[in-house]
Structure formats: structure tokens, C-alpha cells
Write an enzyme that holds these catalytic residues in place. Structure first.
Site, short mmCIF file in Angstrom:
data_model
loop_
_atom_site.label_atom_id
_atom_site.label_comp_id
_atom_site.label_asym_id
_atom_site.label_seq_id
_atom_site.Cartn_x
_atom_site.Cartn_y
_atom_site.Cartn_z
N GLU A 158 0.86 -1.18 0.00
CA GLU A 158 0.00 0.00 0.00
C GLU A 158 0.90 1.23 0.00
OE1 GLU A 158 -3.07 -0.07 2.99
OE2 GLU A 158 -3.48 -2.18 2.55
N CYS A 265 -2.10 -7.05 5.76
CA CYS A 265 -1.45 -8.27 5.24
C CYS A 265 -0.59 -9.00 6.27
CB CYS A 265 -0.61 -7.91 4.02
SG CYS A 265 -1.65 -7.47 2.63
C1 UDX Z 1 2.83 -5.98 2.44
C2 UDX Z 1 3.89 -6.56 1.50
O1 UDX Z 1 5.07 -5.75 1.55
C3 UDX Z 1 3.36 -6.66 0.08
O2 UDX Z 1 4.33 -7.25 -0.77
C4 UDX Z 1 2.12 -7.52 0.17
O3 UDX Z 1 1.62 -7.93 -1.02
C5 UDX Z 1 1.07 -6.85 1.05
O4 UDX Z 1 1.63 -6.74 2.35
P1 UDX Z 1 1.91 -3.56 3.08
O5 UDX Z 1 1.11 -4.26 4.11
O6 UDX Z 1 1.23 -2.57 2.20
O7 UDX Z 1 2.58 -4.62 2.07
O8 UDX Z 1 3.07 -2.78 3.82
P2 UDX Z 1 4.64 -2.92 4.05
O9 UDX Z 1 5.31 -1.77 3.42
O10 UDX Z 1 5.13 -4.24 3.68
O11 UDX Z 1 4.71 -2.70 5.63
C6 UDX Z 1 4.00 -3.56 6.52
C7 UDX Z 1 4.19 -3.10 7.95
O12 UDX Z 1 5.54 -3.33 8.38
C8 UDX Z 1 3.92 -1.63 8.21
O13 UDX Z 1 3.20 -1.49 9.43
C9 UDX Z 1 5.30 -1.01 8.35
O14 UDX Z 1 5.31 0.13 9.18
C10 UDX Z 1 6.05 -2.17 9.01
N1 UDX Z 1 7.51 -2.13 8.76
C11 UDX Z 1 7.99 -2.24 7.49
C12 UDX Z 1 8.38 -2.02 9.83
O15 UDX Z 1 7.97 -1.93 10.99
N2 UDX Z 1 9.73 -2.04 9.59
C13 UDX Z 1 10.24 -2.16 8.33
O16 UDX Z 1 11.47 -2.17 8.21
C14 UDX Z 1 9.35 -2.26 7.25
#
Ligand code: UDX
Length: 467
Positions: A158, A265
């Protein structure tokens, strides 16, 4: 190609718009008539960068239409993508009722050969189950129409979903029939050369999606545990991350320590994969820990606020009474209005149970929070009004507008300038210079002493708690 997409949530709408952008004629169908009316009127039911423009362009050029009638979507189509929700049930397993209902409805309405593409994230065996359901329904209708079911998982983040779709790292297609696989892969030919498409059996494609998300979630919980250890031993997780992440076998991505992962997700997919393991008597112990660490990480951050004001992390009822806590950010991450399983929701609820007054600002997610949390949180019109007379500021979502905010001005407006940076978004020195007492995640006195000595500002160490 003519394509129908069932479901106009984040995945369905992005898939529909991007397939239209690739030149296909796409009809997006949703039984939610309200959503379809909004889309037909040129509005957007969700916030996703670049999507509104892409939808408008493809609608204007006649490649993208919206309907709430399945028959209309299926008319003359060769592919139907199922992109409906698969939310968590209370036991963690994926609720497949929406996708199975959609499959049955497609089977009841189809009148020509069709490739059904499972886009939603579903447990292993779902494509086979869809196949059985469609066969049964067609047999019941006495309609021997040929069809196939393929799996084509999405890897769309997203906030950058349009870019992720148009410039994919990989396209995975799971199918039991080579010709069907090739046809599904062919939909992407403008953006992925055929040799780069990963063809596999359906079960492997289903599992690939879960394994990818679960591994990314594992990286996050891993670095969060290391951050907690950093707090105990006096190390700086940002330095550790740099040191670890520069090894190309590890890489720096998804190693940002903070309040943990949220969204639609990771929490759902980790729990669903744990359940799949249980079902097949293959316990996924690492993922059990990933989930627990992530839950605990939220609680741990609120305890820091509590400890700051009360000297204890276990304060009993009402101990934050009279404290006004300002939250910057509510969405589960920047670039989206999505608050599903957002850490902010837990933070608000916990702060409220301790009697705090909570005021929050988010550039796009506030209407959803107002709906969900009602009077538990006051919503501010902008970032600086949010901190007015607050006793603490908490960064929950690292939107650029917060990271670029004037911290001196923010500190000046507060009763008690203390900043809890739950995303390690700010430079500690800058925060301290702005007048804040500064708490981060996994950042310790080691860095602050080093910085202070280097800058000749030993006095500031005494004012500042790097925890
Ligand atoms: C995820 C997957 O990345 C994507 O490939 C899939 O199809 C859908 O799920 P999304 O949920 O949109 O995407 O967000 P993402 O950017 O992956 O982050 C997920 C969560 O992890 C967020 O709450 C973010 O803040 C957290 N996060 C991410 C961390 O806490 N640390 C990080 O280093 C990266």
C-alpha cells in the site's frame, strides 16, 4: 484481452486499473453499490498514490468500467480475477467465505470459457477448492463450459501499489496447465518478459505469497527484538542495522525497528500461515514468535510513556490522568489511509485505559479512526495544533510531514516537551536541540554520549533520556 476483476478494494482496484493501463479492457465489479457509485462518479473509495489519475485516464480512454452486476462484468470476458478479502477468523485462519461465494457466483453466471485467477491471498488448496466449487455449480446448471483456475499472487505494498504492479520484482503464476499459465503470464507481457515470469504449480504459488510476507514480518520482529536488546545493553539499533544490512546476504530493507508491523497483510498472513502449519501438523515455531514479538512490541512502547510519567511500567488505573498525549500518525504506515491492525489503535486504547487524554492528527486516515474509535480520541486539524498544550508527543506513523515538521515550534507549544519516537524517524540530536526529551526504539545512551561529546554539549545528556 478482456478482463473482469471482482472486488474493488486495494488489490482489486489497483489490479483493474493497472491491467487497463497495460491495454486490456477491464470491468471492475463489486457488490458494494456505494463503492461502485463513487467510482462511476469519478471518486476514489481509497487513498493510493497515483491510482486516481490512472483510473481517470483509463476510464476516459474507454478501457476501464465499473459495475455492481456480475453478468455485466463477465460478458465476453476471458479472465476473471478474484480479488476479494480473506480476513482473519478469530482462530487466525483465513476466512474464505467471500472468495468461495465469488467463485460460486461466477460459476452460476458464466456463459463462455473462462480462466479464473485467484489474486486474493489464500491458503494452500484454495485454488483446487475453487475448481471443485465451479465444477459442481456448472454441473448443477447442466452447463459444460470449460474453465481453469490459476493463482497469481500480488506483492503490492500500500502506498506504492501502482509502482509495484507496473514495475514488478517478479510475477508468479501458478497453474496446472501450461497453456493456461502462459495465457495468464501473457497479460503482463508489456511489463515482464516471458522468461522472467515464474511459473509453478498452484500450491507453490499460494505458499510463495504467504512465505514472502511471513519472511518480511520475521525480519521486522527480529530487528525489534534486537532493538529491545540494544536498550538493555546500551547499543544503538540504527548502527546495528547499518552494520548488518550492508551484508548483501542480509540487506537493510525491512530492518527498521519501531512499534512493529500492522496493516491488512502481515498480521493476517502470519496468523494464517501458522494455522496452515497446524493443520498439516508442521508447527511453524518461528512465526509463532514473530507474531508474539510484534504484539508485545506495541505494549512495550506504551509502557515507555507510562514509565516516563509514573516511574513504573505497571502503573494501575488512571496513572496518566490529566496527561494530554499527542499522536502524530494513525495509518499503519505512511502513504495510505488504511488503519487495519494499525499500531495506533492499540496505542490509543491503552493510553485511554491509563486515563490519558489522547489527541491525534494524520494527513489522511482520520475519518476512519473517527469511525472506529469515536470519542476515545480527539482529532486535530494539523500537526502543530495537535501538540498544543500536550504533555507528550508520540510519533506512530512516519509521514514525511512529521519528519520535516518544525520541532522547535512543536516543543514550544507543549506543556512538557517529551517525544516518543516509535519509528526512529527523528535525529536524536535534532530532537534534543529542539528542546525535547527524546525516547526512541533501541537507541541508547551510547549514541547520545558520543554525540554530546563530539558536539561539546555534555549538558544535554543530562536532560535527555535515550531509551
Ligand atoms: C505488504 C507486503 O510488503 C506486500 O508485498 C504484500 O503484497 C502486502 O503486504 P503492506 O502491508 O502494504 O505490504 O506494507 P509494508 O510496506 O510491507 O509494511 C508492513 C508493515 O511493516 C507496516 O506497518 C510497516 O510500518 C512495518 N515495517 C515495514 C516495519 O515496521 N519495519 C520495516 O522495516 C518495514
Amino acid at each position: 484481452m478482456k478482463v473482469a476483476v471482482i472486488g474493488t478494494g486495494y488489490v482489486g482496484l489497483v489490479t483493474g486499473a493497472c491491467l487497463a493501463e497495460l491495454g486490456h479492457r477491464v470491468t471492475c465489479m463489486d457488490s458494494d453499490t456505494g463503492k461502485i457509485s463513487v467510482l462511476r462518479a469519478g471518486g476514489m473509495p481509497i487513498y493510493e498514490e497515483g491510482l486516481a489519475e490512472m483510473v481517470a485516464r483509463n476510464v476516459a480512454e474507454g478501457r476501464l468500467t465499473f459495475t455492481d452486476r456480475l453478468e455485466e462484468a463477465l460478458g465476453g470476458t476471458e479472465f476473471v480475477f478474484l480479488a476479494v478479502g480473506t480476513p482473519s477468523r478469530s482462530d487466525g485462519s483465513a476466512d474464505l467465505s467471500m472468495i468461495m461465494d465469488a467463485a460460486e457466483e461466477v460459476a452460476s453466471a458464466m456463459d463462455s470459457p473462462l480462466v479464473i485467477v485467484q489474486k486474493s491471498t489464500c491458503p494452500v488448496g484454495t485454488a483446487a477448492e475453487i475448481e471443485r466449487t465451479v465444477s459442481r455449480t456448472l454441473a448443477g446448471r447442466g452447463a459444460p463450459i470449460s474453465f481453469a483456475v490459476a493463482v497469481n499472487p500480488e506483492f503490492l505494498r500500500e502506498g506504492s501499489a501502482v509502482r509495484d504492479f507496473m514495475q514488478p520484482d517478479r510475477v508468479v503464476v501458478g497453474a496446472d496447465d501450461r497453456e493456461v499459465a502462459r495465457r495468464v503470464g501473457g497479460l503482463y507481457e508489456k511489463i515482464v518478459p516471458p522468461e522472467k515470469i515464474q511459473y509453478m504449480d498452484r500450491a507453490s504459488a499460494e505458499l510463495t505469497k504467504y512465505a514472502a510476507n511471513a519472511f518480511l514480518a520475521t525480519k521486522i520482529s527480529f530487528i525489534n527484538e534486537i532493538a529491545n536488546l540494544c536498550e538493555a545493553v546500551g547499543a544503538d539499533v540504527e548502527a546495528v542495522r547499518r552494520g548488518m544490512g550492508s551484508d548483501p546476504r542480509i540487506g537493510p530493507s525491512f530492518l527498521a525497528a519501531g512499534i512493529g508491523y500492522g496493516g491488512s497483510c502481515f498480521p493476517k498472513d502470519v496468523k494464517a500461515l501458522i494455522r496452515i502449519g497446524q493443520e498439516y501438523k508442521q508447527a511453524l515455531q518461528i512465526l509463532e514468535a514473530v507474531h508474539q514479538v510484534n504484539r508485545r512490541q506495541r505494549i512495550r512502547q506504551v509502557e515507555k510513556v507510562l514509565r516516563h510519567f509514573t516511574g513504573s511500567a505497571m502503573a494501575k488505573g488512571g496513572s496518566l490522568a490529566g496527561k494530554r498525549i499527542a499522536l502524530w500518525g494513525l495509518a499503519f504506515k505512511p502513504g495510505t489511509d488504511d488503519i487495519r491492525d494499525a499500531p495506533s489503535l492499540d496505542v490509543v486504547k491503552r493510553l485511554k485505559t491509563y486515563g490519558a487524554e489522547v489527541v491525534a492528527y494524520d494527513p489522511v486516515a482520520m475519518p476512519y479512526v473517527a469511525e472506529m474509535l469515536g470519542d476515545q480520541v480527539n482529532l486535530a486539524p494539523d500537526a502543530l495544533s495537535c501538540v498544543e498544550s500536550a504533555h507528550a508527543l508520540v510519533l506512530i506513523t512516519e509521514w514525511p510531514e512529521f519528519l520535516d515538521a518544525d520541532l522547535v515550534e512543536a516543543a514550544g507549544r507543549m506543556c512538557d516537551p517529551v517525544l516518543f519516537d516509535f519509528r526512529n524517524g527523528f535525529d536524536p540530536e535534532t530532537a534534543v536541540r529542539a528542546g525535547f526529551q527524546y525516547y526512541a526504539v533501541g537507541r541508547t545512551t551510547v549514541r547520545s554520549k558520543w554525540s554530546a561529546v563530539r558536539l561539546g554539549q555534555a549538558q544535554e545528556v543530562g536532560q535527555c533520556a535515550f531509551l
